[in-house]
Design a protein around this motif. Structure first.
Motif, PDB file in Angstrom:
ATOM      1  N   ILE A   1       0.837  -1.202   0.000  1.00 28.90           N
ATOM      2  CA  ILE A   1       0.000   0.000   0.000  1.00 28.90           C
ATOM      3  C   ILE A   1       0.872   1.253   0.000  1.00 28.90           C
ATOM      4  N   VAL A   2       1.834   1.294   0.905  1.00 28.35           N
ATOM      5  CA  VAL A   2       2.719   2.462   1.002  1.00 28.35           C
ATOM      6  C   VAL A   2       3.533   2.608  -0.281  1.00 28.35           C
ATOM      7  N   GLY A   3       4.074   1.516  -0.795  1.00 25.99           N
ATOM      8  CA  GLY A   3       4.812   1.572  -2.055  1.00 25.99           C
ATOM      9  C   GLY A   3       3.949   2.066  -3.192  1.00 25.99           C
ATOM     10  N   GLY A   4       2.670   1.679  -3.182  1.00 31.69           N
ATOM     11  CA  GLY A   4       1.748   2.147  -4.207  1.00 31.69           C
ATOM     12  C   GLY A   4       1.518   3.635  -4.140  1.00 31.69           C
ATOM     13  N   VAL A   5       1.417   4.169  -2.937  1.00 28.57           N
ATOM     14  CA  VAL A   5       1.162   5.602  -2.784  1.00 28.57           C
ATOM     15  C   VAL A   5       2.422   6.420  -3.067  1.00 28.57           C
ATOM     16  N   VAL A   6       3.554   5.964  -2.600  1.00 28.54           N
ATOM     17  CA  VAL A   6       4.792   6.750  -2.701  1.00 28.54           C
ATOM     18  C   VAL A   6       5.543   6.499  -4.010  1.00 28.54           C
ATOM     19  N   GLY A   7       5.038   5.601  -4.830  1.00 34.59           N
ATOM     20  CA  GLY A   7       5.750   5.184  -6.038  1.00 34.59           C
ATOM     21  C   GLY A   7       6.211   6.305  -6.952  1.00 34.59           C
ATOM     22  N   ASP A   8       5.428   7.366  -7.068  1.00 41.34           N
ATOM     23  CA  ASP A   8       5.820   8.469  -7.957  1.00 41.34           C
ATOM     24  C   ASP A   8       7.014   9.254  -7.434  1.00 41.34           C
TER      25      ASP A   8
ATOM     26  N   GLU B   1     -16.167  -1.125   3.705  1.00 41.98           N
ATOM     27  CA  GLU B   1     -15.564  -0.185   4.652  1.00 41.98           C
ATOM     28  C   GLU B   1     -15.729   1.230   4.101  1.00 41.98           C
ATOM     29  N   PRO B   2     -16.198   2.171   4.906  1.00 41.15           N
ATOM     30  CA  PRO B   2     -16.374   3.542   4.415  1.00 41.15           C
ATOM     31  C   PRO B   2     -15.064   4.138   3.889  1.00 41.15           C
ATOM     32  N   LEU B   3     -15.201   5.004   2.911  1.00 40.46           N
ATOM     33  CA  LEU B   3     -14.045   5.669   2.310  1.00 40.46           C
ATOM     34  C   LEU B   3     -13.184   6.341   3.377  1.00 40.46           C
ATOM     35  N   ALA B   4     -13.806   7.060   4.305  1.00 43.54           N
ATOM     36  CA  ALA B   4     -13.037   7.784   5.328  1.00 43.54           C
ATOM     37  C   ALA B   4     -12.174   6.832   6.153  1.00 43.54           C
ATOM     38  N   GLU B   5     -12.701   5.671   6.505  1.00 44.22           N
ATOM     39  CA  GLU B   5     -11.923   4.701   7.282  1.00 44.22           C
ATOM     40  C   GLU B   5     -10.773   4.138   6.461  1.00 44.22           C
ATOM     41  N   THR B   6     -11.038   3.857   5.204  1.00 45.06           N
ATOM     42  CA  THR B   6      -9.973   3.353   4.332  1.00 45.06           C
ATOM     43  C   THR B   6      -8.862   4.383   4.208  1.00 45.06           C
ATOM     44  N   CYS B   7      -9.234   5.628   4.005  1.00 38.58           N
ATOM     45  CA  CYS B   7      -8.230   6.693   3.885  1.00 38.58           C
ATOM     46  C   CYS B   7      -7.411   6.810   5.162  1.00 38.58           C
ATOM     47  N   GLN B   8      -8.062   6.772   6.303  1.00 36.25           N
ATOM     48  CA  GLN B   8      -7.330   6.863   7.569  1.00 36.25           C
ATOM     49  C   GLN B   8      -6.365   5.689   7.733  1.00 36.25           C
ATOM     50  N   GLY B   9      -6.765   4.516   7.280  1.00 31.19           N
ATOM     51  CA  GLY B   9      -5.872   3.356   7.322  1.00 31.19           C
ATOM     52  C   GLY B   9      -4.651   3.550   6.441  1.00 31.19           C
ATOM     53  N   ILE B  10      -4.856   4.100   5.263  1.00 36.98           N
ATOM     54  CA  ILE B  10      -3.736   4.371   4.348  1.00 36.98           C
ATOM     55  C   ILE B  10      -2.790   5.389   4.981  1.00 36.98           C
ATOM     56  N   TYR B  11      -3.351   6.459   5.545  1.00 39.44           N
ATOM     57  CA  TYR B  11      -2.516   7.476   6.191  1.00 39.44           C
ATOM     58  C   TYR B  11      -1.736   6.885   7.362  1.00 39.44           C
TER      59      TYR B  11
ATOM     60  N   ALA C   1       5.156  15.626   1.578  1.00 34.11           N
ATOM     61  CA  ALA C   1       3.930  15.439   0.787  1.00 34.11           C
ATOM     62  C   ALA C   1       3.022  14.394   1.420  1.00 34.11           C
ATOM     63  N   MET C   2       3.602  13.321   1.953  1.00 36.77           N
ATOM     64  CA  MET C   2       2.790  12.278   2.582  1.00 36.77           C
ATOM     65  C   MET C   2       2.115  12.806   3.849  1.00 36.77           C
ATOM     66  N   ALA C   3       2.835  13.623   4.604  1.00 40.55           N
ATOM     67  CA  ALA C   3       2.240  14.228   5.807  1.00 40.55           C
ATOM     68  C   ALA C   3       1.121  15.188   5.427  1.00 40.55           C
ATOM     69  N   LEU C   4       1.348  15.980   4.377  1.00 43.28           N
ATOM     70  CA  LEU C   4       0.326  16.918   3.902  1.00 43.28           C
ATOM     71  C   LEU C   4      -0.884  16.162   3.366  1.00 43.28           C
ATOM     72  N   MET C   5      -0.646  15.062   2.661  1.00 46.47           N
ATOM     73  CA  MET C   5      -1.732  14.240   2.139  1.00 46.47           C
ATOM     74  C   MET C   5      -2.658  13.812   3.279  1.00 46.47           C
ATOM     75  N   ALA C   6      -2.076  13.340   4.361  1.00 51.06           N
ATOM     76  CA  ALA C   6      -2.875  12.885   5.500  1.00 51.06           C
ATOM     77  C   ALA C   6      -3.568  14.061   6.190  1.00 51.06           C
ATOM     78  N   ARG C   7      -2.819  15.121   6.414  1.00 57.47           N
ATOM     79  CA  ARG C   7      -3.362  16.277   7.142  1.00 57.47           C
ATOM     80  C   ARG C   7      -4.543  16.894   6.385  1.00 57.47           C
ATOM     81  N   GLU C   8      -4.445  16.962   5.063  1.00 57.84           N
ATOM     82  CA  GLU C   8      -5.498  17.591   4.252  1.00 57.84           C
ATOM     83  C   GLU C   8      -6.478  16.571   3.671  1.00 57.84           C
ATOM     84  N   ASP C   9      -6.283  15.292   3.980  1.00 58.41           N
ATOM     85  CA  ASP C   9      -7.150  14.220   3.496  1.00 58.41           C
ATOM     86  C   ASP C   9      -7.353  14.284   1.979  1.00 58.41           C
ATOM     87  N   TRP C  10      -6.246  14.258   1.258  1.00 59.35           N
ATOM     88  CA  TRP C  10      -6.327  14.287  -0.201  1.00 59.35           C
ATOM     89  C   TRP C  10      -7.191  13.156  -0.734  1.00 59.35           C
ATOM     90  N   LEU C  11      -6.977  11.959  -0.220  1.00 59.25           N
ATOM     91  CA  LEU C  11      -7.680  10.798  -0.764  1.00 59.25           C
ATOM     92  C   LEU C  11      -9.193  10.929  -0.593  1.00 59.25           C
TER      93      LEU C  11
END
Length: 191
Positions: free
Chosen positions: A17-24, A93-103, A120-130
């Motif tokens: 999951i983390v590799g998928g998000v950070v891959g770029d 599973e609700p989208l919000a819960e999935t996003c929190q799990g990814i963060y 960027a990963m910290a900002l993604m979580a803080r601003e809930d980009w997903l």
């Protein structure tokens, strides 16, 4: 750019999951100083990107983008597909819960992430980009921010107009691509 799709396609393994998000943010040959399981997640990210680039539905979506933005069609389609995934959330599973799990996974793996990806990963979580991808205003904001970070002027800001112009077409393409991408990932993981 399609962080949500990459995270979901990765399955249940936190490193994938983390590799998928950070891959770029990971360039060059793997493992690129990453732990082996995280490098495997980045490899999956790259495999999904390669699969998408040649998939007929993804190609149709790129062609739906107007000539004025065609150079950026791949980026726009990535964002549109994450919007469709979040908007038409297909999981119990609700989208919000999935996003929190990814963060949470991103935070757990922070020390292993490339230094330049950490803010960027910290900002993604803080601003809930997903989670924000579920609304058109969320993708409009993402596209505006991306346009501001680019080194030269570009037409990404306002790019959500491309989606609005053919939302049904993009949705049809996404449904076809996502179903095939899930099968592709299952085969990749089995190999």
């Amino acid at each position: 750019m399609n962080f949500l799709a990459h995270a979901l396609l990765a399955g249940d393994e936190p490193a994938l999951i983390v590799g998928g998000v950070v891959g770029d943010w990971v360039k060059g040959l793997l493992p690129a100083g990453l732990p082996a399981d995280l490098a495997r997640g980045v490899a999956l990210h790259r495999a999904i990107d390669s699969h998408a680039e040649t998939h007929p539905a993804f190609c149709r979506s790129r062609n739906r983008v107007s000539p004025a933005r065609r150079r950026y069609a791949g980026i726009l389609v990535d964002i549109f597909y994450d919007h469709l995934l979040a908007r038409d959330w297909p999981h119990a599973e609700p989208l919000a819960e999935t996003c929190q799990g990814i963060y949470a996974h991103l935070a757990d793996w922070r020390e292993h992430l490339p230094e330049h990806a950490r803010p960027a990963m910290a900002l993604m979580a803080r601003e809930d980009w997903l989670g924000s991808y579920a609304g058109l205003d969320g993708i409009a904001d993402v596209l505006w921010r991306m346009s501001q970070r680019a080194r030269r002027p570009n037409p990404l800001a306002g790019g959500e107009a491309e989606f609005i112009a053919d939302a049904a077409g993009f949705a049809e393409d996404f449904a076809e691509w996502y179903a095939d991408a899930r099968q592709f990932v299952a085969a990749w993981r089995a190999a």
